[in-house]
Motif scaffolding. Structure first.
Motif, mmCIF file in Angstrom:
data_model
loop_
_atom_site.group_PDB
_atom_site.id
_atom_site.type_symbol
_atom_site.label_atom_id
_atom_site.label_comp_id
_atom_site.label_asym_id
_atom_site.label_seq_id
_atom_site.Cartn_x
_atom_site.Cartn_y
_atom_site.Cartn_z
ATOM 1 N N ARG A 1 0.640 -1.190 -0.273
ATOM 2 C CA ARG A 1 0.009 0.189 -0.288
ATOM 3 C C ARG A 1 0.686 1.683 -0.395
ATOM 4 N NH1 ARG A 1 -4.128 -2.383 4.794
ATOM 5 N NH2 ARG A 1 -4.770 -3.581 3.691
ATOM 6 N N HIS A 2 0.733 2.118 -1.310
ATOM 7 C CA HIS A 2 1.828 3.877 -1.268
ATOM 8 C C HIS A 2 0.992 4.739 -1.240
ATOM 9 C CE1 HIS A 2 4.728 5.679 -2.100
ATOM 10 N NE2 HIS A 2 4.216 6.125 -3.740
ATOM 11 N N ARG A 3 0.648 6.024 -0.046
ATOM 12 C CA ARG A 3 -0.095 6.951 -0.438
ATOM 13 C C ARG A 3 -1.991 6.627 -0.543
ATOM 14 N NH1 ARG A 3 3.583 9.802 -4.187
ATOM 15 N NH2 ARG A 3 5.703 10.239 -2.658
ATOM 16 N N GLY A 4 -2.178 4.997 0.410
ATOM 17 C CA GLY A 4 -3.715 4.920 0.336
ATOM 18 C C GLY A 4 -4.232 3.883 -1.250
ATOM 19 N N HIS A 5 -3.495 3.318 -1.583
ATOM 20 C CA HIS A 5 -3.098 2.783 -2.749
ATOM 21 C C HIS A 5 -2.787 2.045 -2.712
ATOM 22 C CE1 HIS A 5 -5.871 6.439 -4.432
ATOM 23 N NE2 HIS A 5 -5.045 6.987 -4.265
ATOM 24 N N GLU A 6 -3.557 1.219 -3.293
ATOM 25 C CA GLU A 6 -2.853 -0.826 -3.373
ATOM 26 C C GLU A 6 -2.284 -0.975 -4.699
ATOM 27 O OE1 GLU A 6 -4.953 -3.902 -3.270
ATOM 28 O OE2 GLU A 6 -5.713 -3.366 -1.269
ATOM 29 N N ILE A 7 -0.456 -0.942 -4.952
ATOM 30 C CA ILE A 7 0.116 -1.062 -5.767
ATOM 31 C C ILE A 7 1.252 -2.316 -6.302
ATOM 32 C CG2 ILE A 7 0.799 0.966 -5.912
ATOM 33 C CD1 ILE A 7 3.541 1.175 -5.197
ATOM 34 N N ALA A 8 1.455 -3.011 -7.345
ATOM 35 C CA ALA A 8 2.193 -3.758 -7.082
ATOM 36 C C ALA A 8 3.295 -3.385 -8.437
ATOM 37 C CB ALA A 8 1.130 -4.833 -7.947
ATOM 38 N N PRO A 9 4.252 -3.003 -7.854
ATOM 39 C CA PRO A 9 5.200 -2.890 -9.435
ATOM 40 C C PRO A 9 5.696 -3.905 -9.281
ATOM 41 C CG PRO A 9 5.754 -1.813 -7.323
ATOM 42 C CD PRO A 9 4.329 -2.641 -7.296
ATOM 43 N N LYS A 10 6.178 -4.476 -10.263
ATOM 44 C CA LYS A 10 7.302 -5.553 -11.181
ATOM 45 C C LYS A 10 7.872 -5.245 -11.106
ATOM 46 C CE LYS A 10 4.070 -6.550 -15.268
ATOM 47 N NZ LYS A 10 4.332 -6.997 -16.939
ATOM 48 N N ASP A 11 8.712 -4.466 -10.815
ATOM 49 C CA ASP A 11 10.454 -3.861 -10.416
ATOM 50 C C ASP A 11 10.565 -3.859 -8.451
ATOM 51 O OD1 ASP A 11 8.839 -1.653 -10.146
ATOM 52 O OD2 ASP A 11 11.161 -0.251 -10.822
ATOM 53 N N ARG A 12 9.516 -4.329 -7.666
ATOM 54 C CA ARG A 12 9.593 -4.549 -6.541
ATOM 55 C C ARG A 12 10.765 -4.737 -5.425
ATOM 56 N NH1 ARG A 12 4.795 -6.159 -7.146
ATOM 57 N NH2 ARG A 12 4.445 -8.158 -5.976
ATOM 58 N N ASN A 13 11.272 -4.639 -4.869
ATOM 59 C CA ASN A 13 12.591 -5.475 -4.117
ATOM 60 C C ASN A 13 12.425 -4.745 -2.357
ATOM 61 O OD1 ASN A 13 14.691 -7.084 -5.381
ATOM 62 N ND2 ASN A 13 14.816 -4.984 -6.324
ATOM 63 N N ILE A 14 12.185 -5.694 -1.891
ATOM 64 C CA ILE A 14 12.259 -6.052 -0.599
ATOM 65 C C ILE A 14 13.358 -6.463 0.623
ATOM 66 C CG2 ILE A 14 10.552 -6.080 1.231
ATOM 67 C CD1 ILE A 14 8.743 -6.608 -0.327
ATOM 68 N N TRP A 15 13.958 -5.808 1.705
ATOM 69 C CA TRP A 15 15.042 -5.866 2.199
ATOM 70 C C TRP A 15 15.161 -5.463 3.524
ATOM 71 C CZ3 TRP A 15 16.011 -2.771 -1.728
ATOM 72 C CH2 TRP A 15 16.410 -1.707 -1.965
ATOM 73 N N GLY A 16 15.989 -5.572 4.338
ATOM 74 C CA GLY A 16 16.786 -4.958 5.520
ATOM 75 C C GLY A 16 15.028 -5.221 7.252
ATOM 76 N N VAL A 17 14.914 -6.147 7.236
ATOM 77 C CA VAL A 17 13.587 -6.221 8.406
ATOM 78 C C VAL A 17 14.251 -6.296 9.312
ATOM 79 C CG1 VAL A 17 12.255 -8.429 8.718
ATOM 80 C CG2 VAL A 17 12.125 -7.637 6.948
ATOM 81 N N THR A 18 13.426 -5.100 10.698
ATOM 82 C CA THR A 18 13.648 -5.274 11.548
ATOM 83 C C THR A 18 12.309 -5.257 12.251
ATOM 84 O OG1 THR A 18 14.046 -3.743 13.589
ATOM 85 C CG2 THR A 18 12.980 -2.421 11.742
ATOM 86 N N PHE A 19 11.966 -6.064 14.068
ATOM 87 C CA PHE A 19 10.842 -6.217 13.831
ATOM 88 C C PHE A 19 10.354 -5.719 15.127
ATOM 89 C CE2 PHE A 19 12.252 -10.663 12.253
ATOM 90 C CZ PHE A 19 11.479 -10.880 11.752
ATOM 91 N N ALA A 20 8.592 -5.426 15.482
ATOM 92 C CA ALA A 20 8.825 -4.998 16.440
ATOM 93 C C ALA A 20 8.272 -5.805 17.733
ATOM 94 C CB ALA A 20 6.970 -4.269 16.573
ATOM 95 N N ALA A 21 7.671 -5.728 19.244
ATOM 96 C CA ALA A 21 8.070 -6.376 20.440
ATOM 97 C C ALA A 21 6.199 -6.444 20.052
ATOM 98 C CB ALA A 21 7.764 -5.804 21.431
ATOM 99 N N ASP A 22 5.747 -7.040 19.198
ATOM 100 C CA ASP A 22 4.385 -7.441 19.338
ATOM 101 C C ASP A 22 4.364 -8.334 18.903
ATOM 102 O OD1 ASP A 22 4.176 -6.535 16.749
ATOM 103 O OD2 ASP A 22 2.665 -5.051 16.651
ATOM 104 N N ASP A 23 5.679 -9.059 17.880
ATOM 105 C CA ASP A 23 4.731 -10.475 17.253
ATOM 106 C C ASP A 23 4.176 -10.682 16.351
ATOM 107 O OD1 ASP A 23 6.222 -12.794 17.161
ATOM 108 O OD2 ASP A 23 4.291 -13.677 17.876
ATOM 109 N N ASP A 24 3.726 -9.271 15.542
ATOM 110 C CA ASP A 24 3.455 -8.940 14.470
ATOM 111 C C ASP A 24 3.897 -7.675 13.352
ATOM 112 O OD1 ASP A 24 0.735 -9.278 12.547
ATOM 113 O OD2 ASP A 24 0.378 -6.734 13.167
ATOM 114 N N THR A 25 3.777 -6.910 13.470
ATOM 115 C CA THR A 25 4.395 -5.808 13.265
ATOM 116 C C THR A 25 6.132 -5.882 13.239
ATOM 117 O OG1 THR A 25 2.879 -4.018 14.623
ATOM 118 C CG2 THR A 25 4.591 -2.862 13.302
ATOM 119 N N PHE A 26 6.453 -5.203 11.725
ATOM 120 C CA PHE A 26 7.885 -5.039 10.956
ATOM 121 C C PHE A 26 7.837 -3.555 10.395
ATOM 122 C CE2 PHE A 26 5.814 -7.667 7.639
ATOM 123 C CZ PHE A 26 6.644 -7.580 7.077
ATOM 124 N N TYR A 27 9.072 -3.258 10.084
ATOM 125 C CA TYR A 27 9.824 -2.836 8.905
ATOM 126 C C TYR A 27 10.541 -2.986 8.253
ATOM 127 C CZ TYR A 27 7.315 0.563 12.715
ATOM 128 O OH TYR A 27 6.438 0.981 13.201
#
Length: 337
Positions: free
Chosen positions: A184-210
């Motif tokens: 979700r980006h600026r209120g809309h669902e998007i699906a860019p074909k060239d997206r990459n995701i890396w560098g996870v960090t977890f919150a303490a609630d066992d669900d949220t991450f960045y």
């Protein structure tokens, strides 16, 4: 890891004179200190004392028998005695009860593996890793593991790299590739074909991450939910985030208009949206770790090193002060309390 991390490994002493803090221009002394860290022998009780209290776990980059080995020093004395284990990792993250290790497997061809280990460094669970080891992060309680691998290209400085980031519940099932989460980006669902995701960090609630989400030549800090399988962008120009222990700030590297492959460190207040540039003038290509709620730590290549030696540095998270060398000949730090 209380008292047990050293059970599988040899122990060594980092002999340091004076105050124990390293001066940036003392290269020859620093090299000598780094080499002695893996050749001098410490007694068992001293080594056990390191693991019994708060300590820093890292990958040794000293060019001797300790190179690549999981090691540790006491937080109260980061320039003091270090313990070196027999376990080798390219990237390591640790909690009191779990260790996440991304390692090389030098068979007929060079491959990489990911494993969750227990406090004695015995393998608990193999994880999927489909490329070159890049990032590793555990949640605070060690129940979640995130791994990032390059599946094409070898560097975040490249414009052609591609990553795969997976999150797994330790002892349970994988949440799979984060690229399959709803973005979700600026209120809309998007699906860019060239997206990459890396560098996870977890919150303490066992669900949220960045995590970092990139597409179209730009990077974004995103907040994720494992339960809802979503990622929502919240800040542009952010890479490799690390959430503070109190959950109020995220530290990350930022291009700030610099050339490709150059970054500066900043801290972002999640409540106010205020971003603070940290007092580290050099380019840092690493995912930060919080030493405490006021200080971040990170690995940095020694500028005048002839053997690609890295050191672990620390800098205040409020933009004050100056960077200080914390551990010589070290990389991939994680704090265990």
């Amino acid at each position: 890891m209380r008292g047990r991390l050293v059970a599988l490994g040899a122990v060594a002493v980092l002999a340091v004179a004076g105050t124990g803090w390293y001066l940036a221009d003392a290269r020859s002394d620093l090299d000598a200190q780094s080499r002695r860290s893996a050749t001098a022998t410490a007694d068992g009780p001293r080594a056990a004392a390191i693991a019994a209290g708060p300590h820093l776990v890292f990958r040794s980059t000293v060019h001797d028998s300790s190179y690549g080995k999981v090691s540790m020093v006491a937080l109260a004395d980061p320039a003091g005695p270090r313990a070196v284990t027999a376990t080798s990792c390219e990237r390591v993250d640790a909690t009191a009860h779990r260790v996440l290790c991304l390692a090389q497997d030098r068979g007929v061809t060079l491959t990489y593996t990911a494993r969750v280990l227990d406090a004695d460094l015995h393998a608990l669970q193999p994880l999927e890793l489909n490329g070159i080891a890049s990032r590793a992060r555990l949640s605070t309680d060690g129940s979640l593991a995130a791994t990032t691998a390059f599946v094409s290209g070898h560097s975040y400085a490249s414009t052609t790299f591609s990553t795969q980031t997976l999150v797994t519940r330790v002892g349970g099932a994988s949440y799979g590739d984060l690229e399959r989460f709803t973005l979700r980006h600026r209120g809309h669902e998007i699906a860019p074909k060239d997206r990459n995701i890396w560098g996870v960090t977890f919150a303490a609630d066992d669900d949220t991450f960045y995590a970092t989400v990139a597409w179209g030549g730009r990077t974004w800090l995103a907040r994720g939910s494992l339960a809802h399988r979503t990622l929502t962008t919240i800040r542009s120009d952010a890479e490799c985030p690390a959430l503070s222990p109190d959950g109020t700030r995220v530290a990350y590297k930022k291009r700030l208009g610099l050339p490709q492959g150059q970054w500066r460190l900043v801290s972002y207040d999640l409540a106010t949206g205020v971003e603070t540039r940290l007092a580290e003038p050099r380019s840092v290509d690493d995912q930060l770790e919080w030493l405490d709620d006021a200080t971040v730590t990170y690995g940095l290549l020694r500028a005048d090193s002839r053997q690609a030696v890295t050191d672990v540095w620390a800098v205040p998270a409020d933009g004050s002060g100056a960077p200080t060398r914390l551990v010589a000949g070290a990389w991939s730090p994680s704090v265990v309390r």
